[in-house]
Design a protein around this motif. Structure first.
Motif, PDB file in Angstrom:
ATOM      1  N   ALA A  11      -6.113  -1.491  -6.672  1.00  0.00           N
ATOM      2  CA  ALA A  11      -6.189  -0.707  -7.905  1.00  0.00           C
ATOM      3  C   ALA A  11      -5.159  -1.194  -8.913  1.00  0.00           C
ATOM      4  O   ALA A  11      -4.040  -1.577  -8.540  1.00  0.00           O
ATOM      5  CB  ALA A  11      -5.950   0.768  -7.606  1.00  0.00           C
ATOM      6  N   PRO A  12      -5.509  -1.191 -10.186  1.00  0.00           N
ATOM      7  CA  PRO A  12      -4.522  -1.510 -11.227  1.00  0.00           C
ATOM      8  C   PRO A  12      -3.560  -0.344 -11.399  1.00  0.00           C
ATOM      9  O   PRO A  12      -3.907   0.820 -11.174  1.00  0.00           O
ATOM     10  CB  PRO A  12      -5.387  -1.699 -12.474  1.00  0.00           C
ATOM     11  N   ILE A  18      -2.003  -3.053  -7.269  1.00  0.00           N
ATOM     12  CA  ILE A  18      -1.461  -2.707  -5.965  1.00  0.00           C
ATOM     13  C   ILE A  18      -2.585  -2.700  -4.940  1.00  0.00           C
ATOM     14  O   ILE A  18      -3.733  -2.347  -5.262  1.00  0.00           O
ATOM     15  CB  ILE A  18      -0.741  -1.335  -6.010  1.00  0.00           C
ATOM     16  N   SER A  19      -2.274  -3.110  -3.727  1.00  0.00           N
ATOM     17  CA  SER A  19      -3.306  -3.155  -2.693  1.00  0.00           C
ATOM     18  C   SER A  19      -2.753  -2.631  -1.367  1.00  0.00           C
ATOM     19  O   SER A  19      -1.564  -2.730  -1.081  1.00  0.00           O
ATOM     20  CB  SER A  19      -3.834  -4.578  -2.506  1.00  0.00           C
ATOM     21  N   ILE A  35       1.561  -2.733   2.055  1.00  0.00           N
ATOM     22  CA  ILE A  35       1.364  -2.450   0.628  1.00  0.00           C
ATOM     23  C   ILE A  35       1.918  -3.631  -0.145  1.00  0.00           C
ATOM     24  O   ILE A  35       3.049  -4.059   0.076  1.00  0.00           O
ATOM     25  CB  ILE A  35       2.076  -1.160   0.197  1.00  0.00           C
ATOM     26  N   LEU A  36       1.098  -4.156  -1.071  1.00  0.00           N
ATOM     27  CA  LEU A  36       1.509  -5.275  -1.914  1.00  0.00           C
ATOM     28  C   LEU A  36       1.362  -4.891  -3.372  1.00  0.00           C
ATOM     29  O   LEU A  36       0.388  -4.217  -3.772  1.00  0.00           O
ATOM     30  CB  LEU A  36       0.673  -6.525  -1.643  1.00  0.00           C
ATOM     31  N   LEU A  37       2.322  -5.318  -4.172  1.00  0.00           N
ATOM     32  CA  LEU A  37       2.233  -5.216  -5.629  1.00  0.00           C
ATOM     33  C   LEU A  37       2.050  -6.633  -6.130  1.00  0.00           C
ATOM     34  O   LEU A  37       2.987  -7.434  -6.106  1.00  0.00           O
ATOM     35  CB  LEU A  37       3.506  -4.593  -6.205  1.00  0.00           C
ATOM     36  N   GLY A  38       0.839  -6.976  -6.551  1.00  0.00           N
ATOM     37  CA  GLY A  38       0.518  -8.373  -6.796  1.00  0.00           C
ATOM     38  C   GLY A  38       0.603  -9.115  -5.474  1.00  0.00           C
ATOM     39  O   GLY A  38      -0.037  -8.760  -4.492  1.00  0.00           O
ATOM     40  N   GLU A  39       1.452 -10.132  -5.415  1.00  0.00           N
ATOM     41  CA  GLU A  39       1.679 -10.860  -4.163  1.00  0.00           C
ATOM     42  C   GLU A  39       3.004 -10.471  -3.503  1.00  0.00           C
ATOM     43  O   GLU A  39       3.402 -11.073  -2.507  1.00  0.00           O
ATOM     44  CB  GLU A  39       1.670 -12.378  -4.443  1.00  0.00           C
ATOM     45  N   GLU A  40       3.659  -9.465  -4.055  1.00  0.00           N
ATOM     46  CA  GLU A  40       4.961  -9.040  -3.546  1.00  0.00           C
ATOM     47  C   GLU A  40       4.787  -7.948  -2.489  1.00  0.00           C
ATOM     48  O   GLU A  40       4.168  -6.916  -2.744  1.00  0.00           O
ATOM     49  CB  GLU A  40       5.825  -8.521  -4.695  1.00  0.00           C
ATOM     50  N   HIS A  41       5.324  -8.171  -1.304  1.00  0.00           N
ATOM     51  CA  HIS A  41       5.235  -7.193  -0.232  1.00  0.00           C
ATOM     52  C   HIS A  41       6.204  -6.040  -0.490  1.00  0.00           C
ATOM     53  O   HIS A  41       7.399  -6.252  -0.669  1.00  0.00           O
ATOM     54  CB  HIS A  41       5.556  -7.849   1.111  1.00  0.00           C
ATOM     55  N   LEU A  42       5.681  -4.821  -0.482  1.00  0.00           N
ATOM     56  CA  LEU A  42       6.509  -3.638  -0.703  1.00  0.00           C
ATOM     57  C   LEU A  42       6.861  -2.943   0.602  1.00  0.00           C
ATOM     58  O   LEU A  42       7.966  -2.436   0.758  1.00  0.00           O
ATOM     59  CB  LEU A  42       5.793  -2.644  -1.625  1.00  0.00           C
ATOM     60  N   MET A  43       5.903  -2.887   1.527  1.00  0.00           N
ATOM     61  CA  MET A  43       6.168  -2.150   2.764  1.00  0.00           C
ATOM     62  C   MET A  43       5.202  -2.588   3.843  1.00  0.00           C
ATOM     63  O   MET A  43       4.064  -2.962   3.559  1.00  0.00           O
ATOM     64  CB  MET A  43       6.042  -0.646   2.540  1.00  0.00           C
ATOM     65  N   SER A  44       5.663  -2.521   5.090  1.00  0.00           N
ATOM     66  CA  SER A  44       4.843  -2.839   6.251  1.00  0.00           C
ATOM     67  C   SER A  44       5.062  -1.789   7.319  1.00  0.00           C
ATOM     68  O   SER A  44       6.191  -1.329   7.544  1.00  0.00           O
ATOM     69  CB  SER A  44       5.213  -4.226   6.804  1.00  0.00           C
ATOM     70  N   SER A  45       3.991  -1.410   7.994  1.00  0.00           N
ATOM     71  CA  SER A  45       4.117  -0.438   9.078  1.00  0.00           C
ATOM     72  C   SER A  45       4.796  -1.043  10.304  1.00  0.00           C
ATOM     73  O   SER A  45       5.128  -0.317  11.240  1.00  0.00           O
ATOM     74  CB  SER A  45       2.729   0.087   9.473  1.00  0.00           C
TER      75      SER A  45
END
Length: 239
Positions: A11-12, A18-19, A35-45
């Motif tokens: 989604a934009p 963000i994906s 969770i990625l913002l563009g190609e930047e990793h934000l969080m991983s389970s």
């Protein structure tokens, strides 16, 4: 076995696309949500130790029952989940800038499904944490200047490595002092950091708060043969 890769949502947002993705890691025989913002990793389970520690350390510094907690940053929800695991928490407000992230929890797309959305103690609020922190009325439009027992922040990578420009000026003595308007006497602010404790960051907090300290959070990275990773939780107490 699960499919090796699936994009659950894309989604934009005002700060970029963000994906939410799910990957099956064969070597670990487990599904990992990211969770990625563009190609930047934000969080991983796969890495949640420090997110949980943010909640546990912040609450350990308090006493009493019916605690009122504010979390800045929702992500996959592990900090919020850890907060609600404490029986002395009466209410939790979670503020996140991005509507899709809140929707993922309402729709059950994240690993914990709708656990947070279904908990009567928990309110998921879309908003700009840093703008609300700088505002005159604070985080609750129904109760202006509402104060919390603890405010826990997991938004930027570190207080010096920002996710986007919205938090510019917050991680300063003035920004920390402004935030204390919405903190009860003796209340605690907690900051998550992707890096090991930094004396300069602790010193800045110590200038703004009655007391400040940093706690290292050490865990093993299963993707790198158990190599230890050190992150940090910074804490500051209001007089």
């Amino acid at each position: 076995m699960s499919a090796l890769f699936e994009e659950l949502d894309y989604a934009p947002t005002p700060i970029g696309a963000i994906s939410l993705r799910r990957r099956h890691i064969l070597a670990l025989k487990t599904d990992v949500f990211e969770i990625l913002l563009g190609e930047e990793h934000l969080m991983s389970s796969l890495f949640t130790a420090s997110e949980v520690a943010l909640a546990d350390l912040g609450l350990a510094a308090l006493s009493g029952e019916g605690l009122d907690v504010l979390v800045g940053g929702l992500g996959l929800g592990y900090t919020a989940q850890a907060v609600l695991a404490h029986e002395d928490v009466g209410h939790l407000t979670v503020v996140d800038l991005l509507e899709p992230v809140i929707r993922w929890h309402n729709e059950g797309l994240v690993p914990m499904k709708t656990e947070l959305a279904d908990d009567p103690r928990c309110q998921l609020l879309q908003g700009d944490f840093f703008a609300l922190a700088a505002s005159d009325k604070g985080f609750d439009s129904r109760q202006p200047n509402r104060q919390f027992d603890t405010i826990l922040i997991d938004i930027d990578h570190t207080p010096e490595r920002l996710l986007h420009g919205g938090s510019k000026g917050f991680y300063t003595v003035e920004g920390y002092r402004d935030l204390q308007r919405f903190l009860k006497p003796g209340g605690v602010v907690g900051l998550w950091s992707d890096e090991a404790p930094d004396k300069a960051i602790t010193a800045l907090l110590d200038e703004a708060f009655e007391d400040a300290w940093a706690e290292p959070v050490v865990f093993e990275n299963p993707l790198q043969d158990g190599r230890e990773v050190t992150q940090a939780v910074y804490l500051g107490r209001k007089a």
